[in-house]
Scaffold this motif. Sequence first.
Motif, mmCIF file in Angstrom:
data_model
loop_
_atom_site.group_PDB
_atom_site.id
_atom_site.type_symbol
_atom_site.label_atom_id
_atom_site.label_comp_id
_atom_site.label_asym_id
_atom_site.label_seq_id
_atom_site.Cartn_x
_atom_site.Cartn_y
_atom_site.Cartn_z
ATOM 1 N N ASN A 121 0.867 -1.158 0.000
ATOM 2 C CA ASN A 121 0.000 0.000 0.000
ATOM 3 C C ASN A 121 0.912 1.218 0.000
ATOM 4 O OD1 ASN A 121 -1.832 2.023 0.358
ATOM 5 N ND2 ASN A 121 -2.777 1.196 2.185
ATOM 6 N N ASN A 133 -6.017 7.875 1.613
ATOM 7 C CA ASN A 133 -6.952 6.838 2.054
ATOM 8 C C ASN A 133 -8.322 6.985 1.421
ATOM 9 O OD1 ASN A 133 -7.967 9.000 3.455
ATOM 10 N ND2 ASN A 133 -7.289 8.290 5.469
ATOM 11 N N ARG A 134 -8.466 7.934 0.513
ATOM 12 C CA ARG A 134 -9.696 7.993 -0.302
ATOM 13 C C ARG A 134 -9.740 6.830 -1.296
ATOM 14 N NH1 ARG A 134 -9.614 11.355 -3.792
ATOM 15 N NH2 ARG A 134 -7.466 12.088 -3.786
ATOM 16 N N SER A 142 -9.472 2.946 -1.940
ATOM 17 C CA SER A 142 -9.579 1.693 -1.193
ATOM 18 C C SER A 142 -9.750 0.531 -2.167
ATOM 19 C CB SER A 142 -10.725 1.736 -0.200
ATOM 20 O OG SER A 142 -11.929 2.067 -0.841
ATOM 21 N N LYS A 199 -10.404 -3.429 -3.118
ATOM 22 C CA LYS A 199 -11.184 -4.529 -2.547
ATOM 23 C C LYS A 199 -10.983 -5.744 -3.439
ATOM 24 C CE LYS A 199 -14.231 -2.460 0.611
ATOM 25 N NZ LYS A 199 -13.631 -1.173 0.594
#
Lengths: 111, 114
Positions: B57, B62-63, B65, B67
């Motif tokens: 990462n 942190n906007r 993300s 998955k």
Amino acid sequence: EDQVTQSPEALRLQEGESSSLNCSYTVSGLRGLFWYRQDPGKGPEFLFTLYSAGEEKEKERLKATLTKKESFLHITAPKPEDSATYLCAVQERGSARQLTFGSGTQLTVLP
Amino acid sequence: DTAVSQTPKYLVTQMGNDKSIKCEQNLGHDTMYWYKQDSKKFLKIMFSYNNKELIINETVPNRFSPKSPDKAHLNLHINSLELGDSAVYFCASSQGGSSGRVGYFGPGTRLTVL
């Protein structure tokens, strides 16, 4: 921090005019050096992986070579269809396999 | 047969919106990545997932993300989009082993934030 520098930024060749692209790198331990070709509007397409100094790989009109500090992509008698951006990337030993890329060389081969 | 596919190919949206980009690979690879390519064609790693687990990462707001619902999929969700997020986003995949080849990139998603 890994660094990859490619030169020249842009290169224009006449069809049949051979030349070389340079990729110089700084990495604490090289696991592999990769060459990719990228056409406009598309993702990078894998060409070669080189693992150790002295290694060479060939594919059609392209030949990639590797030393401890740099790699060359030699283009012999290029054709207009070889026009693309050529990207170099390094993978550090012990890394989680991500690549650190250079900014690329935009090659134009004129007919 | 498409090896790594991404949707959508183009995404135009307003600042502040939330958007997602989907990626799927049918190569059976165990590791998937998101890269960002800026206007100067510079490709930079954002995230890496191995067997659905986040392993890289990079310094990404942190906007963003990621998955990974399964090994074949890695989606990217972006909240509160900003002008500087405009770029081309590439998904990629690789398979473990001594070669460590990262050979397969998707076609890219060009994101434009207005």
